[in-house]
Design a protein around this motif. Structure first.
Motif, short mmCIF file in Angstrom:
data_model
loop_
_atom_site.label_atom_id
_atom_site.label_comp_id
_atom_site.label_asym_id
_atom_site.label_seq_id
_atom_site.Cartn_x
_atom_site.Cartn_y
_atom_site.Cartn_z
N ILE A 160 2.71 -7.29 -2.32
CA ILE A 160 3.15 -5.98 -2.80
C ILE A 160 2.42 -5.73 -4.12
O ILE A 160 2.65 -6.43 -5.10
N THR A 161 1.52 -4.74 -4.11
CA THR A 161 0.68 -4.50 -5.27
C THR A 161 0.46 -3.00 -5.43
O THR A 161 1.06 -2.19 -4.71
N ASP A 162 -0.41 -2.61 -6.37
CA ASP A 162 -0.57 -1.20 -6.69
C ASP A 162 -1.81 -0.57 -6.09
O ASP A 162 -1.93 0.65 -6.07
N THR A 163 -2.74 -1.34 -5.60
CA THR A 163 -3.97 -0.80 -5.02
C THR A 163 -4.61 -1.84 -4.11
O THR A 163 -4.44 -3.05 -4.32
N LEU A 164 -5.34 -1.38 -3.12
CA LEU A 164 -6.03 -2.30 -2.23
C LEU A 164 -7.22 -2.97 -2.90
O LEU A 164 -7.82 -3.88 -2.34
N ARG A 165 -7.55 -2.54 -4.13
CA ARG A 165 -8.59 -3.23 -4.89
C ARG A 165 -8.01 -4.40 -5.69
O ARG A 165 -8.73 -5.09 -6.39
N SER A 166 -6.72 -4.61 -5.59
CA SER A 166 -6.06 -5.68 -6.33
C SER A 166 -6.61 -7.05 -5.91
O SER A 166 -6.89 -7.29 -4.73
N PRO A 167 -6.75 -7.98 -6.86
CA PRO A 167 -7.21 -9.33 -6.52
C PRO A 167 -6.20 -10.12 -5.70
O PRO A 167 -6.50 -11.21 -5.22
N LEU A 168 -4.99 -9.57 -5.51
CA LEU A 168 -3.99 -10.23 -4.69
C LEU A 168 -4.20 -9.97 -3.20
O LEU A 168 -3.65 -10.68 -2.36
N VAL A 169 -4.99 -8.96 -2.86
CA VAL A 169 -5.11 -8.50 -1.47
C VAL A 169 -5.91 -9.44 -0.57
O VAL A 169 -5.49 -9.70 0.57
N PRO A 170 -7.06 -9.97 -0.99
CA PRO A 170 -7.86 -10.80 -0.06
C PRO A 170 -7.04 -11.94 0.55
O PRO A 170 -6.38 -12.70 -0.15
#
Length: 308
Positions: free
Chosen positions: A236-246
């Motif tokens: 759960i984050t704020d943008t798909l560019r977040s480093p949490l997404v990969p």
């Protein structure tokens, strides 16, 4: 002034078939983002953050806002398999026109009704809150919530991670979640204990991670440990560019804009409520029994004060 194009911007091969919906476009852009050239990253970042503008602005205006040239946006569209930028933009137009606007509309009505007052901060916070919630309840997110609930229900153990500005989200998920699902554990990571706390989790487990910009190094590290152990991440984050997404199995992007000096967690908390409600609604009867048992224990221990 627009940055100059680089000769290496087109090194990545284009896709054979374009994605058919906005969610698919966003997911593919997020997956490809780390490998894009600097110019395509600028374009992709703008596309991910400004779907309404992409839907209705001219290509020239969108390119100017993204600090790239129009040809870069065309290349980005073709990289995803679209024949033209117009075909690419039609996906955004369809999604925006079909999206829910009721809650955001209420916020606009609220501002109009109170336009004669001078308490603008109060109104602006309310406006942002309604808009953030409105962006959460979409058809794409409805399907994603169901998938995430099924993943949580199938997990042997559930780790919950969130530090600093999102610790409240992680704590809320763990506290409420454990009432129905005792296999939920909050990861605190105190005194360098991340590795120790995550060591018991493995490929049959799930980690739920929260993180908004500026992203916490501990959260990124926790996800690295989780992926190495085969733990499936729900992010759960704020943008798909977040480093949490990969590497995430499921990603939710929640709006957190606010006039307040701290990022809003309202949408994240609401998403938690939806996820846990789905788990109880579609999970085994034992989850309802767990909730009833928890309430009985609390009353027996005198945890609640009578209102009689």
């Amino acid at each position: 002034m627009l940055e100059r194009e680089t000769q290496s911007a087109d090194t990545t091969p284009e896709q054979a078939c374009p994605p058919t919906g906005l969610d698919a476009v966003n997911q593919q852009l997020a997956a490809a983002y780390p490998e894009l050239s600097p110019q395509l990253k600028l374009a992709a970042g703008y596309v991910l953050e400004h779907p309404v503008e992409i839907a209705f602005q001219s290509i020239r205006k969108s390119a100017g806002a993204a600090r790239v040239t129009s040809s870069t946006l065309v290349r980005l569209a073709k990289r995803l398999g679209f024949d033209s930028y117009e075909q690419f933009r039609e996906v955004f137009q369809s999604a925006v026109q079909a999206g829910p606007v009721e809650l955001s509309g209420r916020a606009s009505d609220l501002r109009n009704l109170a336009s004669q007052t001078d308490d603008q901060v109060f109104l602006d916070v309310g406006d942002a809150a309604f808009d953030n919630i409105g962006r959460l309840f979409t058809a794409d997110n409805q399907a994603r919530v169901r998938d995430a609930a099924m993943m949580l229900l199938a997990a042997e153990k559930i780790a919950v991670v969130g530090f600093r500005d999102t610790f409240a989200c992680a704590y809320h998920f763990a506290y409420v979640g454990r009432i129905a699902m005792p296999n939920v554990q909050l990861i605190r990571g105190q005194e360098g204990g991340l590795l120790t706390e995550l060591a018991p989790f493995g490929e049959h487990d799930v980690v739920v991670a929260f993180g908004f910009e500026p992203y916490c190094a501990e959260t990124v590290r926790a996800l690295e440990i989780a992926r190495a152990a085969g733990i499936k991440p729900i992010v759960i984050t704020d943008t798909l560019r977040s480093p949490l997404v990969p590497g995430a199995a499921i990603t939710f992007t929640v709006a957190n804009a606010t006039p307040h000096f701290f990022p809003s967690i309202l949408s994240a908390i609401t998403l938690i409520e939806v996820l846990l409600a789905e788990c109880v609604a579609y999970g085994p009867d034992s989850l309802v029994d767990n909730v009833a048992s928890f309430e009985s224990r609390m009353r027996e221990m005198g945890a609640y004060v009578s209102n009689e």
